[in-house]
Design a protein around this motif. Structure first.
Motif, PDB file in Angstrom:
ATOM      1  N   ARG A 784      47.088  79.557 -10.134  1.00  0.00           N
ATOM      2  CA  ARG A 784      47.741  79.090 -11.361  1.00  0.00           C
ATOM      3  C   ARG A 784      46.699  78.509 -12.318  1.00  0.00           C
ATOM      4  NH1 ARG A 784      51.744  82.098 -10.005  1.00  0.00           N
ATOM      5  NH2 ARG A 784      53.595  81.149  -9.051  1.00  0.00           N
ATOM      6  N   ARG A 785      47.172  77.996 -13.449  1.00  0.00           N
ATOM      7  CA  ARG A 785      46.275  77.360 -14.410  1.00  0.00           C
ATOM      8  C   ARG A 785      45.542  76.195 -13.756  1.00  0.00           C
ATOM      9  NH1 ARG A 785      51.013  78.137 -16.975  1.00  0.00           N
ATOM     10  NH2 ARG A 785      51.562  75.921 -16.837  1.00  0.00           N
ATOM     11  N   GLU A 786      44.347  75.891 -14.253  1.00  0.00           N
ATOM     12  CA  GLU A 786      43.496  74.896 -13.598  1.00  0.00           C
ATOM     13  C   GLU A 786      44.183  73.544 -13.451  1.00  0.00           C
ATOM     14  OE1 GLU A 786      39.644  74.516 -15.274  1.00  0.00           O
ATOM     15  OE2 GLU A 786      39.086  76.618 -14.947  1.00  0.00           O
ATOM     16  N   ALA A 787      44.949  73.148 -14.438  1.00  0.00           N
ATOM     17  CA  ALA A 787      45.603  71.840 -14.357  1.00  0.00           C
ATOM     18  C   ALA A 787      46.611  71.806 -13.211  1.00  0.00           C
ATOM     19  CB  ALA A 787      46.296  71.525 -15.685  1.00  0.00           C
ATOM     20  N   VAL A 788      47.334  72.907 -13.035  1.00  0.00           N
ATOM     21  CA  VAL A 788      48.300  72.987 -11.931  1.00  0.00           C
ATOM     22  C   VAL A 788      47.582  72.955 -10.593  1.00  0.00           C
ATOM     23  CG1 VAL A 788      50.098  74.397 -10.869  1.00  0.00           C
ATOM     24  CG2 VAL A 788      49.961  74.206 -13.370  1.00  0.00           C
ATOM     25  N   THR A 789      46.495  73.721 -10.507  1.00  0.00           N
ATOM     26  CA  THR A 789      45.721  73.750  -9.263  1.00  0.00           C
ATOM     27  C   THR A 789      45.157  72.380  -8.935  1.00  0.00           C
ATOM     28  OG1 THR A 789      45.147  76.075  -9.518  1.00  0.00           O
ATOM     29  CG2 THR A 789      43.682  74.743  -8.160  1.00  0.00           C
ATOM     30  N   ASP A 790      44.654  71.668  -9.950  1.00  0.00           N
ATOM     31  CA  ASP A 790      44.094  70.336  -9.709  1.00  0.00           C
ATOM     32  C   ASP A 790      45.166  69.377  -9.194  1.00  0.00           C
ATOM     33  OD1 ASP A 790      41.618  71.201 -10.473  1.00  0.00           O
ATOM     34  OD2 ASP A 790      41.766  70.424 -12.527  1.00  0.00           O
ATOM     35  N   ASP A 791      46.375  69.501  -9.711  1.00  0.00           N
ATOM     36  CA  ASP A 791      47.461  68.650  -9.199  1.00  0.00           C
ATOM     37  C   ASP A 791      47.740  68.975  -7.724  1.00  0.00           C
ATOM     38  OD1 ASP A 791      47.745  67.412 -11.625  1.00  0.00           O
ATOM     39  OD2 ASP A 791      49.455  68.631 -12.281  1.00  0.00           O
ATOM     40  N   LEU A 792      47.710  70.256  -7.389  1.00  0.00           N
ATOM     41  CA  LEU A 792      47.920  70.647  -6.002  1.00  0.00           C
ATOM     42  C   LEU A 792      46.823  70.083  -5.097  1.00  0.00           C
ATOM     43  CD1 LEU A 792      49.215  72.502  -3.741  1.00  0.00           C
ATOM     44  CD2 LEU A 792      47.451  74.153  -4.396  1.00  0.00           C
ATOM     45  N   LEU A 793      45.581  70.187  -5.540  1.00  0.00           N
ATOM     46  CA  LEU A 793      44.461  69.684  -4.742  1.00  0.00           C
ATOM     47  C   LEU A 793      44.594  68.178  -4.527  1.00  0.00           C
ATOM     48  CD1 LEU A 793      41.579  71.735  -6.392  1.00  0.00           C
ATOM     49  CD2 LEU A 793      42.615  72.136  -4.148  1.00  0.00           C
ATOM     50  N   GLY A 794      45.055  67.485  -5.528  1.00  0.00           N
ATOM     51  CA  GLY A 794      45.285  66.056  -5.361  1.00  0.00           C
ATOM     52  C   GLY A 794      46.357  65.768  -4.336  1.00  0.00           C
ATOM     53  N   ALA A 795      47.420  66.577  -4.360  1.00  0.00           N
ATOM     54  CA  ALA A 795      48.479  66.400  -3.367  1.00  0.00           C
ATOM     55  C   ALA A 795      47.957  66.693  -1.962  1.00  0.00           C
ATOM     56  CB  ALA A 795      49.657  67.312  -3.700  1.00  0.00           C
ATOM     57  N   LEU A 796      47.121  67.715  -1.820  1.00  0.00           N
ATOM     58  CA  LEU A 796      46.536  68.016  -0.509  1.00  0.00           C
ATOM     59  C   LEU A 796      45.665  66.869  -0.023  1.00  0.00           C
ATOM     60  CD1 LEU A 796      45.545  71.784  -0.777  1.00  0.00           C
ATOM     61  CD2 LEU A 796      46.957  70.749   1.006  1.00  0.00           C
ATOM     62  N   ARG A 797      44.898  66.298  -0.936  1.00  0.00           N
ATOM     63  CA  ARG A 797      44.026  65.195  -0.556  1.00  0.00           C
ATOM     64  C   ARG A 797      44.842  63.991  -0.083  1.00  0.00           C
ATOM     65  NH1 ARG A 797      41.605  65.102  -4.834  1.00  0.00           N
ATOM     66  NH2 ARG A 797      39.791  66.378  -4.319  1.00  0.00           N
ATOM     67  N   SER A 798      45.939  63.722  -0.744  1.00  0.00           N
ATOM     68  CA  SER A 798      46.769  62.585  -0.337  1.00  0.00           C
ATOM     69  C   SER A 798      47.552  62.894   0.937  1.00  0.00           C
ATOM     70  CB  SER A 798      47.735  62.213  -1.462  1.00  0.00           C
ATOM     71  OG  SER A 798      48.649  63.279  -1.708  1.00  0.00           O
ATOM     72  N   THR A 799      47.845  64.198   1.144  1.00  0.00           N
ATOM     73  CA  THR A 799      48.556  64.595   2.355  1.00  0.00           C
ATOM     74  C   THR A 799      47.670  64.473   3.583  1.00  0.00           C
ATOM     75  OG1 THR A 799      49.878  66.155   1.087  1.00  0.00           O
ATOM     76  CG2 THR A 799      49.819  66.483   3.468  1.00  0.00           C
ATOM     77  N   HIS A 800      46.363  64.759   3.417  1.00  0.00           N
ATOM     78  CA  HIS A 800      45.410  64.758   4.528  1.00  0.00           C
ATOM     79  C   HIS A 800      44.252  63.823   4.190  1.00  0.00           C
ATOM     80  CE1 HIS A 800      47.669  68.010   6.161  1.00  0.00           C
ATOM     81  NE2 HIS A 800      47.389  68.808   5.158  1.00  0.00           N
ATOM     82  N   PRO A 801      44.420  62.521   4.363  1.00  0.00           N
ATOM     83  CA  PRO A 801      43.385  61.571   3.943  1.00  0.00           C
ATOM     84  C   PRO A 801      42.117  61.647   4.776  1.00  0.00           C
ATOM     85  CG  PRO A 801      45.115  60.459   5.173  1.00  0.00           C
ATOM     86  CD  PRO A 801      45.593  61.854   4.937  1.00  0.00           C
ATOM     87  N   VAL A 802      42.112  62.383   5.882  1.00  0.00           N
ATOM     88  CA  VAL A 802      40.932  62.429   6.742  1.00  0.00           C
ATOM     89  C   VAL A 802      40.063  63.643   6.433  1.00  0.00           C
ATOM     90  CG1 VAL A 802      40.176  62.134   9.136  1.00  0.00           C
ATOM     91  CG2 VAL A 802      42.459  61.447   8.482  1.00  0.00           C
ATOM     92  N   LEU A 803      40.421  64.391   5.370  1.00  0.00           N
ATOM     93  CA  LEU A 803      39.638  65.582   5.033  1.00  0.00           C
ATOM     94  C   LEU A 803      38.194  65.200   4.752  1.00  0.00           C
ATOM     95  CD1 LEU A 803      42.125  67.383   2.640  1.00  0.00           C
ATOM     96  CD2 LEU A 803      41.546  68.045   4.954  1.00  0.00           C
TER      97      LEU A 803
END
Length: 824
Positions: A784-803
């Motif tokens: 998707r557009r970069e802004a949408v992707t960045d929001d997803l990446l942020g959600a992944l980071r918060s979902t998996h704090p041990v990454l």
């Protein structure tokens, strides 16, 4: 009180001839008109095979370590039901049992628990009068003493030798018979003991000779009288139906899941059990427990059967000698592929010892090279320098197909092979050598267990088989999204449609008063690809094309390459075909090797690039699949940049499918086309429902086939590539493994539970476990557009704090990273 005439055949040590005499007695008594039940003390599988041949009834085992002391009498009574006499063969020496167990699980222990009189078999080849002292010690050493009621002298050197031994024994014990040293009635042996009866072409003839010699040299009438003097036994026989009912009462199972395989009732379990010469080790009670839990049990011979039985929902691979039959097993390539595919798709599978070896990538026998096996377990096996033979008490490290975390079982190991590397994943059991692997659908280990002692294992296996239906082939990405969710599940370009396309779609409504005619659309598509109009068939999307192809011929062996868009397999199954699968492997980068496709496949369906992996296969590789009598169908739904396309020229035996849905953002207008040789197009057209392609779809085909549209399609493809690279870079920075993609989406291993966690944060991604060959640890994410992707990446980071950052592992020239969090 139950009356059961019975005798235990024991010896001072191994090698005295217990198996020979016990089996010979069973055969001789059966031939004399008795209905004989054969039993074996200990975990041995081979001797009961000879017992079964001798008696015509299943051989049974009596082992307190495996099943518990309290089950010995019930199992004896169950196994002897309908018999008028039971013969039990002991194990090792009379008092030899579990090391450190003070005689636990010895012949004497089982004889005491079952109150069975003992007949000794003594090898007298190296002694004479000392035999009497040996017998006296065996009769009197234990307190209370074992009830020894007779002796058979084995391997006498001469009549004078035998007479000397008989005189020395005197009145202390009846001598029931004498066998000579040169009688030649021993069975052949190899690295795990005797060669199983099922593997010996001469077994029946040899048994006939043995029965005749025992009948001639042993006083059978006296044997029967001694057996009839055995005391009565208390308690009911073991009953697998009662066992299952009691477990069900304590732990009621859930309701059957909906859906099912063709010909299989929803909620039923059909378990294929390996047999034949290579898989001879299985306790008789195993099958009975599976049946009592509601499973239909069917036989599978991996040496001769080329397919799993129709409707199989579970697979049991017991013990045996795959290393001795590796060449034949490895040559059965079609079954190897089918098993690998089925197990990868989640077919509940239990593999004990030989079964574990069979599931490995290869097995090296006593002599010769390593030979290919199923490859569902990422390990190889070969002969070991020493035999492993031991009782075990094992603990399950985690919840899996058979056991629950911390659950303890008893079992035994009996093998002379070892794995050359440890398989990936959780061990099946924790014990001194925890070789094996266990998941929610696979349990493969060297440990043999007797399920009469642990019936919950059978119940769980049947429940898994009852609910198994494989991946949901009818699941599509639109089911993963919904109101209020950011849609990264559906692969449709999320930008506006070109004005000229919207105008063409609107203008097409002016033709709604006439039946649609796709002739102009097919001519436009032909010009776009530099082909003849006779090469083109307009369709109502790829879905109609797959349905037509499924009905095109009475396909003998259609094959779908997976992981892949599942609509082709659904269409083939709906048309009544049995579909083979070639499942591409993660460790191979999901790349297609033409040699993996069965030679006899007459239809091969492959996506390029493949959905959901995004892997693009070279055109030369796909052309290499073509051969006389075979049709190769290539789904180019995401090949919008035309790199590696096969659409622009005619290829013998190759059919190309294209769809306008994704790149032009028109999923509501089913528009696509087939490119093939004219005779194939004509045959497909004859199957097509008249006017199936609507006026808007025809307009879309025409509008998107000119040079302006081609330039716009390339621009969109390049934009999607840029978006995908941004997504891949972000995932790599998070340490998340991805599959190198050339499509407008990325297959990422975000971990079990991540999809739900993302959904809870408002993001919809495509589940991957509905694609054969993938698990719920993977998701497919649309670019998707970069802004949408960045929001997803942020959600992944918060979902998996041990990454953490990737460690830079390289595979096939691309950086491959691995998710290192607690949910991996």
């Amino acid at each position: 009180m139950v009356t059961l005439p019975r005798l235990m055949v024991a010896a001072p040590a191994s090698g005295h001839g217990k198996t020979t005499v016990a089996t010979g007695l069973m055969a001789a008594l059966a031939r004399a008109g008795h209905t004989v039940s054969g039993h074996k003390v200990g975990p041995d599988y081979i001797d009961p095979g000879y017992h079964a041949l001798a008696t015509g009834r299943p051989g049974r085992n009596l082992d307190p370590h495996l099943v518990g002391e309290e089950r010995l009498v019930p199992l004896l009574l169950h196994g002897a039901a309908g018999a008028d006499l039971a013969v039990i063969e002991g194990v090792m020496g009379l008092y030899d049992g579990q090391i450190g167990g003070d005689g636990f699980a010895s012949t004497a222990h089982v004889a005491s628990v079952t109150r069975t009189p003992v007949v000794l078999v003594v090898d007298i080849s190296s002694a004479s009068r000392t035999i009497a002292a040996t017998i006296h010690g065996l009769r009197t050493w234990a307190q209370p003493p074992v009830d020894v009621v007779g002796v058979v002298l084995n391997k006498a050197g001469s009549a004078r030798h035998a007479d000397e031994v008989v005189r020395s024994i005197g009145d202390q014990l009846p001598v029931l018979g004498v066998l000579q040293r040169d009688d030649g009635i021993e069975a052949p042996s190899r690295h795990l003991g005797l060669v199983p009866a099922a593997e010996r072409a001469d077994a029946s003839a040899a048994l006939d000779r043995l029965a005749a010699q025992i009948a001639e040299r042993v006083d059978l009438e006296r044997v029967v009288r001694l057996a009839r003097a055995a005391p009565g036994l208390e308690g009911p026989p073991w009953d697998p139906r009662v066992v299952h009912r009691e477990m069900a009462a304590d732990h009621p199972s859930g309701q059957p899941l909906p859906g099912g395989l063709p010909g299989v009732r929803a909620g039923s379990a059909r378990i294929a059990v390996a047999g034949g010469r290579a898989f001879t080790f299985r306790y008789a009670e195993t099958t009975l427990l599976l049946q009592a839990a509601g499973a239909e049990v069917v036989e599978l011979d991996p040496l001769t059967d080329t397919r799993l039985p129709e409707g199989t929902t579970g697979l049991y691979l017991g013990g045996g000698f795959p290393e001795m039959h590796a060449a034949e097993l490895g040559a059965n390539e079609r079954l190897l592929r089918e098993l690998r595919t089925a197990i990868t798709r989640g077919l509940p599978t239990v593999a004990e010892c030989a079964g574990l070896l069979y599931l490995c990538e290869s097995v090296r026998g006593p002599d010769g090279p390593a030979l290919p096996m199923v490859g569902a377990v990422d390990a190889t096996a070969e002969m070991a320098p020493r035999l492993t033979l031991s009782y075990r008490t094992a603990t399950s490290p985690a919840d899996n197909l058979l056991a629950r975390a911390g659950e303890v079982v008893t079992g035994h190991e009996f093998h002379r092979t070892h794995l050359t590397r440890t398989p990936t994943g959780d061990a099946a059991w924790l014990m001194p050598d925890p070789a094996g692997v266990a998941t929610a659908t696979l349990h493969a280990s060297y440990l043999h267990t007797h399920w009469a002692g642990h019936p919950q294992l059978a119940a769980r296996f049947v429940e898994a088989a009852r609910t198994h239906r494989g991946p949901d082939l009818r699941h599509h990405g639109d089911k993963d999204t919904g109101p209020g969710l950011v849609d990264l599940a559906v692969n449709v370009f999320d930008g506006p449609r070109p004005t000229w396309l919207d105008r063409a779609l609107a203008d097409s409504l002016a033709d709604a008063d006439a039946y649609p005619d796709a002739t102009d659309a097919e001519a436009a598509v032909a010009r776009r690809h530099g082909r003849e109009p006779a090469d083109v068939l307009a369709t109502a999307g790829a879905a109609e094309a797959f349905t037509l192809i499924a009905r095109l011929r009475p396909w003998r062996h259609p094959v779908v390459v997976h992981p892949q868009f599942t609509e082709p397999e659904v269409a083939l199954r709906t048309a009544g075909h049995t579909v083979g699968q070639v499942v591409l492997r993660h460790e191979d980068g999901f790349r297609l090797d033409p040699h993996d496709v069965p030679v006899d496949a007459d239809l091969v369906v492959v996506g390029n690039p493949t959905n959901p992996t995004g892997v693009r296969h070279p055109a030369a590789v796909i052309r290499g699949l073509a051969r006389p009598g075979r049709v190769v169908v290539v789904d180019e739904a995401f090949l919008d940049d035309d790199v590696e396309t096969l659409a622009d020229e005619r290829h013998a035996g190759i059919v190309v499918l294209r769809s306008l849905t994704k790149i032009w953002s028109i999923p509501g207008i089913r528009a696509g086309y087939v490119l093939a040789e004219p005779d194939v197009v004509r045959a497909l057209r004859d199957l097509q429902t008249p006017w199936s392609v609507s006026a808007p779809a025809i307009a879309a085909l025409i509008a998107t086939s000119n040079e302006q549209a081609r330039e716009e399609a390339l621009a969109r493809a390049h934009e999607l590539e840029r978006r995908r690279r941004h997504l891949e870079d972000g995932l790599h920075d998070l340490g998340i493994e991805t599959v190198p993609s050339t499509a407008p989406y990325v297959l990422a291993r975000t971990g079990v539970g991540s999809r739900k966690a993302l959904r809870d944060r408002g993001f919809a991604v495509r589940r991957a476990d509905t694609f054969p060959g993938l698990s719920d640890a993977w998701v497919r994410i649309s670019a998707r557009r970069e802004a949408v992707t960045d929001d997803l990446l942020g959600a992944l980071r918060s979902t998996h704090p041990v990454l953490r950052k990737p460690v830079g592992i390289r595979r096939s020239g691309a950086t491959v990273t691995s998710l290192s969090h607690t949910e991996r």
